[in-house]
Design a protein around this motif. Structure first.
Motif, PDB file in Angstrom:
ATOM      1  N   ARG A 210      55.264  44.346  26.775  1.00  0.00           N
ATOM      2  CA  ARG A 210      54.586  45.460  27.414  1.00  0.00           C
ATOM      3  C   ARG A 210      54.463  45.145  28.896  1.00  0.00           C
ATOM      4  O   ARG A 210      54.244  43.991  29.289  1.00  0.00           O
ATOM      5  CB  ARG A 210      53.190  45.682  26.811  1.00  0.00           C
ATOM      6  N   HIS A 211      54.614  46.167  29.703  1.00  0.00           N
ATOM      7  CA  HIS A 211      54.508  46.029  31.156  1.00  0.00           C
ATOM      8  C   HIS A 211      53.124  46.540  31.551  1.00  0.00           C
ATOM      9  O   HIS A 211      52.866  47.741  31.520  1.00  0.00           O
ATOM     10  CB  HIS A 211      55.612  46.860  31.821  1.00  0.00           C
ATOM     11  N   ILE A 212      52.242  45.605  31.903  1.00  0.00           N
ATOM     12  CA  ILE A 212      50.858  45.940  32.237  1.00  0.00           C
ATOM     13  C   ILE A 212      50.594  45.590  33.691  1.00  0.00           C
ATOM     14  O   ILE A 212      50.989  44.531  34.170  1.00  0.00           O
ATOM     15  CB  ILE A 212      49.858  45.161  31.345  1.00  0.00           C
ATOM     16  N   GLU A 213      49.913  46.487  34.400  1.00  0.00           N
ATOM     17  CA  GLU A 213      49.606  46.210  35.800  1.00  0.00           C
ATOM     18  C   GLU A 213      48.140  46.483  36.109  1.00  0.00           C
ATOM     19  O   GLU A 213      47.496  47.311  35.464  1.00  0.00           O
ATOM     20  CB  GLU A 213      50.509  47.032  36.723  1.00  0.00           C
ATOM     21  N   ILE A 214      47.650  45.741  37.120  1.00  0.00           N
ATOM     22  CA  ILE A 214      46.252  45.836  37.522  1.00  0.00           C
ATOM     23  C   ILE A 214      46.157  46.224  38.988  1.00  0.00           C
ATOM     24  O   ILE A 214      46.713  45.554  39.853  1.00  0.00           O
ATOM     25  CB  ILE A 214      45.510  44.492  37.317  1.00  0.00           C
ATOM     26  N   GLN A 215      45.441  47.301  39.270  1.00  0.00           N
ATOM     27  CA  GLN A 215      45.169  47.727  40.641  1.00  0.00           C
ATOM     28  C   GLN A 215      44.073  46.840  41.233  1.00  0.00           C
ATOM     29  O   GLN A 215      43.066  46.557  40.578  1.00  0.00           O
ATOM     30  CB  GLN A 215      44.691  49.181  40.651  1.00  0.00           C
ATOM     31  N   VAL A 216      44.273  46.395  42.474  1.00  0.00           N
ATOM     32  CA  VAL A 216      43.241  45.624  43.161  1.00  0.00           C
ATOM     33  C   VAL A 216      43.016  46.178  44.561  1.00  0.00           C
ATOM     34  O   VAL A 216      43.893  46.834  45.143  1.00  0.00           O
ATOM     35  CB  VAL A 216      43.596  44.118  43.266  1.00  0.00           C
ATOM     36  N   LEU A 217      41.832  45.901  45.096  1.00  0.00           N
ATOM     37  CA  LEU A 217      41.510  46.150  46.494  1.00  0.00           C
ATOM     38  C   LEU A 217      40.976  44.848  47.071  1.00  0.00           C
ATOM     39  O   LEU A 217      40.071  44.238  46.501  1.00  0.00           O
ATOM     40  CB  LEU A 217      40.443  47.240  46.647  1.00  0.00           C
ATOM     41  N   PRO A 252      40.608  43.326  23.898  1.00  0.00           N
ATOM     42  CA  PRO A 252      39.651  43.232  25.020  1.00  0.00           C
ATOM     43  C   PRO A 252      39.679  41.891  25.738  1.00  0.00           C
ATOM     44  O   PRO A 252      39.499  41.830  26.962  1.00  0.00           O
ATOM     45  CB  PRO A 252      38.298  43.473  24.348  1.00  0.00           C
ATOM     46  N   GLU A 253      39.901  40.827  25.006  1.00  0.00           N
ATOM     47  CA  GLU A 253      39.960  39.503  25.640  1.00  0.00           C
ATOM     48  C   GLU A 253      41.187  39.381  26.538  1.00  0.00           C
ATOM     49  O   GLU A 253      41.121  38.810  27.637  1.00  0.00           O
ATOM     50  CB  GLU A 253      39.969  38.409  24.578  1.00  0.00           C
ATOM     51  N   ILE A 254      42.315  39.916  26.079  1.00  0.00           N
ATOM     52  CA  ILE A 254      43.530  39.898  26.902  1.00  0.00           C
ATOM     53  C   ILE A 254      43.314  40.762  28.139  1.00  0.00           C
ATOM     54  O   ILE A 254      43.709  40.388  29.251  1.00  0.00           O
ATOM     55  CB  ILE A 254      44.743  40.388  26.095  1.00  0.00           C
ATOM     56  N   ARG A 255      42.685  41.915  27.957  1.00  0.00           N
ATOM     57  CA  ARG A 255      42.396  42.810  29.092  1.00  0.00           C
ATOM     58  C   ARG A 255      41.572  42.076  30.153  1.00  0.00           C
ATOM     59  O   ARG A 255      41.902  42.118  31.350  1.00  0.00           O
ATOM     60  CB  ARG A 255      41.654  44.042  28.602  1.00  0.00           C
ATOM     61  N   ALA A 256      40.530  41.401  29.733  1.00  0.00           N
ATOM     62  CA  ALA A 256      39.671  40.684  30.678  1.00  0.00           C
ATOM     63  C   ALA A 256      40.441  39.590  31.404  1.00  0.00           C
ATOM     64  O   ALA A 256      40.281  39.389  32.618  1.00  0.00           O
ATOM     65  CB  ALA A 256      38.476  40.090  29.938  1.00  0.00           C
ATOM     66  N   ARG A 257      41.325  38.893  30.694  1.00  0.00           N
ATOM     67  CA  ARG A 257      42.120  37.836  31.311  1.00  0.00           C
ATOM     68  C   ARG A 257      43.124  38.404  32.305  1.00  0.00           C
ATOM     69  O   ARG A 257      43.362  37.825  33.372  1.00  0.00           O
ATOM     70  CB  ARG A 257      42.836  37.024  30.231  1.00  0.00           C
ATOM     71  N   LEU A 258      43.728  39.541  31.969  1.00  0.00           N
ATOM     72  CA  LEU A 258      44.676  40.189  32.876  1.00  0.00           C
ATOM     73  C   LEU A 258      44.003  40.567  34.191  1.00  0.00           C
ATOM     74  O   LEU A 258      44.537  40.306  35.282  1.00  0.00           O
ATOM     75  CB  LEU A 258      45.270  41.437  32.222  1.00  0.00           C
TER      76      LEU A 258
END
Length: 461
Positions: A210-217, A252-258
């Motif tokens: 899966r290709h997952i990305e996180i927006q940051v500022l 949820p644990e993977i989400r938090a780590r990402l």
């Protein structure tokens, strides 16, 4: 004192230029648009406070003319430049020239763009911060022998990538040493032709990913704000077609780590302004690795805005001018959103299909947002990317958002122009997609199914 630039030149065109103008107008920032004559009739030109025609016969080269763009900005009183995405958005030289000209660059520093724009260097930078990568964080591979030695550590199959690459150009999968040597030389050659650099590295190829990305500022005081993830796995040949946020069926644990790894990646290079950290997640093991960081606003940023109640362009302008977010910045994640990329291309063979637009009626209704670059009476020319609009749908639940996305696509009336809408609707109706348990191989599987159906229909006819 205003937390925004006084006047903004938008070094882009079409949909993203129009999007930036919309926010700039709302917060009281004067806008200067640039356009090549082939784009003179597009909406963004008329919607800007001031528009300046670019010189040059070749349209793409005009939008890449750094000196001309900076000269226009200074001549017409712009104090800042927003590059959007594409063209010069991730050009470190342009960012440096803008700053040296005494203008505000709406984005990260040139030095950060250089590091994160090189996949070998970016992998090394984030690895130091403890972010997982595939393989060793070493130098670029120089020979086929070095590639084979690295593959023996990583384990076959492996993917060969260009360090300066993008859009899947030059990427190749190898299942043994013989295939790797051929792929290595091919990727080096293509990378040199396409990007002016033959730097190559390899990663383990994940069969189901899966290709997952996180927006940051990133703020001037070193704070990194991380947002909820976007799932960009629905793609054809590494080109995204549909994105959604949050990612369905994600632990949820993977989400938090990402999210934490995205924050750590940005902090590792002192990141400022908006950026996106991308990861590849193994659906079998649950392990993930850093892919790259995009040092600009993403095409799919609207779904983060819809699910967090934030205007990312507004925050970009605020950070560029004052080093921090606006006083009312308080993102809270809720609901679900999809983005459909409407492109002027054949829905079966995916070849670009530029042409005039006879009718253009955008969908409306609760939770629907359309970011577009065209209207009826305009023309999609063959000079640029085929993206013409982004249809976004928000709902309190994934089911509600998906239903709205399907109806919005059906309601989007475009005549005289061939688009990929029929294929997007095939994806939205696919059981694997609706179930939310898909991976990056989804589109290929749908294409195979459609071809088989066409063969059966032909036999029975």
């Amino acid at each position: 004192m205003s937390s925004f630039p006084d006047s903004l030149l938008i070094a882009n065109r079409g949909e993203i230029a129009r999007r930036i103008i919309r926010t700039a107008k709302r917060v009281g920032v004067r806008t200067v648009a640039i356009y090549h004559p082939v784009d003179a009739g597009l909406p963004y030109v008329a919607e800007a406070d001031h528009a300046v025609q670019l010189e040059g016969e070749v349209p793409v080269k005009s939008y890449l003319d750094k000196d001309q763009i900076i000269a226009i900005a200074k001549e017409h009183g712009a104090t800042a430049i927003h590059p959007g995405y594409g063209f010069l958005a991730e050009n470190a030289g342009f960012a440096r020239d803008v700053a040296n000209a005494g203008l505000t660059w709406v984005g990260p520093s040139a030095e950060v763009i250089e590091v994160m724009g090189d996949k070998v260097e970016s992998r090394r930078a984030v690895a130091v911060a403890g972010v997982p990568i595939s393989g060793d964080a070493g130098a670029a591979l120089k020979t086929g022998d070095e590639a084979v030695a690295e593959a023996e550590k990583v384990g076959y199959p492996v993917m060969v990538k260009a360090s300066s690459g993008g859009g899947g150009i030059g990427m190749a999968v190898a299942y043994d040493a013989e295939e790797l040597r051929k792929a290595f030389e091919s990727t080096k050659s293509m990378s040199e032709r396409s990007f002016g650099s033959d730097r190559v590295f390899i990663e383990r190829f994940v069969q189901s990913a899966r290709h997952i990305e996180i927006q940051v500022l990133g703020l001037d005081d070193g704070t990194i704000v991380g947002f909820g993830e976007r799932d960009c796995s629905t793609q054809r040949r590494h080109q995204k077609l549909i994105e959604e946020s949050p990612a369905p069926n994600l632990d949820p644990e993977i989400r938090a780590r990402l999210i934490q790894c995205a924050i750590d990646s940005a902090a590792a290079v002192g990141y400022r302004n908006a950026g996106t950290v991308e990861f590849l997640l193994d659906t079998v093991t649950g392990d993930f690795v850093f892919l790259e960081m995009n040092t600009r606003i993403q095409v799919e940023h609207p779904i983060t805005e819809l699910t967090h109640g934030v205007d990312l362009i507004e925050q970009q302008l605020s950070i560029a001018a004052s080093g921090t977010t606006t006083a009312d910045f308080n993102p809270v994640q809720r609901g679900h959103a999809f983005e459909l990329r409407i492109c002027a291309e054949d829905p079966k063979k995916f070849f670009p299909r530029p042409g005039p637009i006879d009718a253009w009626v955008e969908p409306t209704g609760p939770g629907i947002r359309v970011d577009s670059g065209y209207v009826a009476g305009t023309e999609v020319t063959p000079h640029f990317d085929s993206l013409v609009a982004k249809v976004c749908a928000y709902g309190e639940t994934r089911e509600e958002a998906l239903a709205r996305a399907i109806k919005a696509s059906e309601d989007f009336e475009i005549e005289g122009l061939v688009t990929n809408q029929p294929f997007l609707e095939e994806i939205l109706a696919d059981e694997e997609f609706t179930d939310g348990r898909y991976d990056t191989g989804l589109v290929e599987r749908i294409q195979i199914r459609l071809k088989e159906q066409a063969k059966l229909a032909k036999r029975s006819a």
